[in-house]
Design a protein around this motif. Sequence first.
Motif, PDB file in Angstrom:
ATOM      1  N   PRO A 265       0.830  -1.213   0.000  1.00 53.17           N
ATOM      2  CA  PRO A 265       0.000   0.000   0.000  1.00 53.17           C
ATOM      3  C   PRO A 265       0.867   1.267   0.000  1.00 53.17           C
ATOM      4  O   PRO A 265       1.991   1.274   0.491  1.00 53.17           O
ATOM      5  CB  PRO A 265      -0.801  -0.123   1.302  1.00 53.17           C
ATOM      6  N   ALA A 266       0.323   2.313  -0.574  1.00 50.72           N
ATOM      7  CA  ALA A 266       1.034   3.596  -0.594  1.00 50.72           C
ATOM      8  C   ALA A 266       1.279   4.093   0.826  1.00 50.72           C
ATOM      9  O   ALA A 266       0.496   3.815   1.748  1.00 50.72           O
ATOM     10  CB  ALA A 266       0.226   4.621  -1.384  1.00 50.72           C
ATOM     11  N   GLY A 267       2.378   4.818   0.981  1.00 48.11           N
ATOM     12  CA  GLY A 267       2.753   5.268   2.311  1.00 48.11           C
ATOM     13  C   GLY A 267       1.741   6.189   2.955  1.00 48.11           C
ATOM     14  O   GLY A 267       1.577   6.199   4.187  1.00 48.11           O
ATOM     15  N   ASN A 268       1.048   6.998   2.141  1.00 46.84           N
ATOM     16  CA  ASN A 268       0.078   7.941   2.699  1.00 46.84           C
ATOM     17  C   ASN A 268      -1.352   7.427   2.593  1.00 46.84           C
ATOM     18  O   ASN A 268      -2.292   8.201   2.720  1.00 46.84           O
ATOM     19  CB  ASN A 268       0.188   9.286   1.974  1.00 46.84           C
ATOM     20  N   ALA A 269      -1.503   6.117   2.337  1.00 47.30           N
ATOM     21  CA  ALA A 269      -2.843   5.548   2.154  1.00 47.30           C
ATOM     22  C   ALA A 269      -3.415   5.048   3.473  1.00 47.30           C
ATOM     23  O   ALA A 269      -2.683   4.626   4.358  1.00 47.30           O
ATOM     24  CB  ALA A 269      -2.806   4.408   1.155  1.00 47.30           C
ATOM     25  N   LYS A 270      -4.732   5.133   3.568  1.00 49.29           N
ATOM     26  CA  LYS A 270      -5.440   4.545   4.698  1.00 49.29           C
ATOM     27  C   LYS A 270      -5.954   3.182   4.263  1.00 49.29           C
ATOM     28  O   LYS A 270      -6.735   3.072   3.319  1.00 49.29           O
ATOM     29  CB  LYS A 270      -6.610   5.432   5.119  1.00 49.29           C
ATOM     30  N   VAL A 271      -5.477   2.110   4.896  1.00 50.94           N
ATOM     31  CA  VAL A 271      -5.881   0.745   4.541  1.00 50.94           C
ATOM     32  C   VAL A 271      -7.224   0.452   5.193  1.00 50.94           C
ATOM     33  O   VAL A 271      -7.338   0.424   6.421  1.00 50.94           O
ATOM     34  CB  VAL A 271      -4.819  -0.281   4.982  1.00 50.94           C
ATOM     35  N   LEU A 272      -8.245   0.262   4.361  1.00 53.96           N
ATOM     36  CA  LEU A 272      -9.594   0.020   4.869  1.00 53.96           C
ATOM     37  C   LEU A 272      -9.840  -1.447   5.178  1.00 53.96           C
ATOM     38  O   LEU A 272     -10.589  -1.788   6.091  1.00 53.96           O
ATOM     39  CB  LEU A 272     -10.631   0.509   3.843  1.00 53.96           C
TER      40      LEU A 272
END
Length: 283
Positions: A234-241
């Motif tokens: 996942p991208a570093g600034n992403a929120k994993v839902l």
Amino acid sequence: MNLVAIVGTNARKSYNRSLLWFMKKHFKDQANIEIAEIAGLPLFSEEAEVPLRVEEMARQIEAADGVIISTPEYDHSITASLKSVIEWMSYGSLHPFTNMPVMIVGTSLGKMGTTNAQEHLRQIMDAPGLDAFVLPGNQFLLGPAAANIDVAHEELTDTGTVGFLEQIFSNFMVFADSLRPMRAIAMNRATSSTPKISNEDKVANINLGYSDTVNVLQGSALDLDTVPSIVISPAGNAKVLDRGDGWWIEKTQLTDKGVTPKVAATTTTDDEEDDATTGASMF
């Protein structure tokens, strides 16, 4: 190559039986074809013990390199006797058709041959518990039978028809030969001792990413001078839902490359998330 040819009817007089005996004689230099009759076999029943003759036929099929089935057409389908035999062959510990190359032929009194019956038989042989490999495309639909088969001498009367059958049989020989490795690993579903492969073993050597940029699509996120990592995450600034084995759903701000995203004038709660800002990734 050893082949079993199944007469798809229990009738005493059958053009399909004559067709198979012609094939046995005509292709004797290419394969040993053994004719198998289904007449006299009891109707399939889950409550009955498997008859000895059914077990013998199953062993006969299992020992072969391929199977030819010649089917007539009754009421737009195969005969009840043939369907019953096939049901026996997918029952209990009997699964001789697993990974078996199968060639389907047929003749009938009508001009269309056995079109519907052959299509039904192809569907049947693909059923779980049978798992046969039916030669695709090559259909031998002979009709009308009375005008094309000399029953007394078990010969086909038209040279063009014979040539067409020769081509299909040649294709089947190549097909059956190419499936030898699959036949070698065919197993009895009920008594299989094949070791199970764990999920860890299956994915142990899978590379979830790129080791270099040679095959990276130009303009993609990985189209860089160097690849940061060979494992996609996942991208570093992403929120994993949500996250699973090899997949995740992340929420990121969709922006143009190099453009600082604008702050929205209003905010939403978690229950009101805009679908446009939620993306799913799976590898």
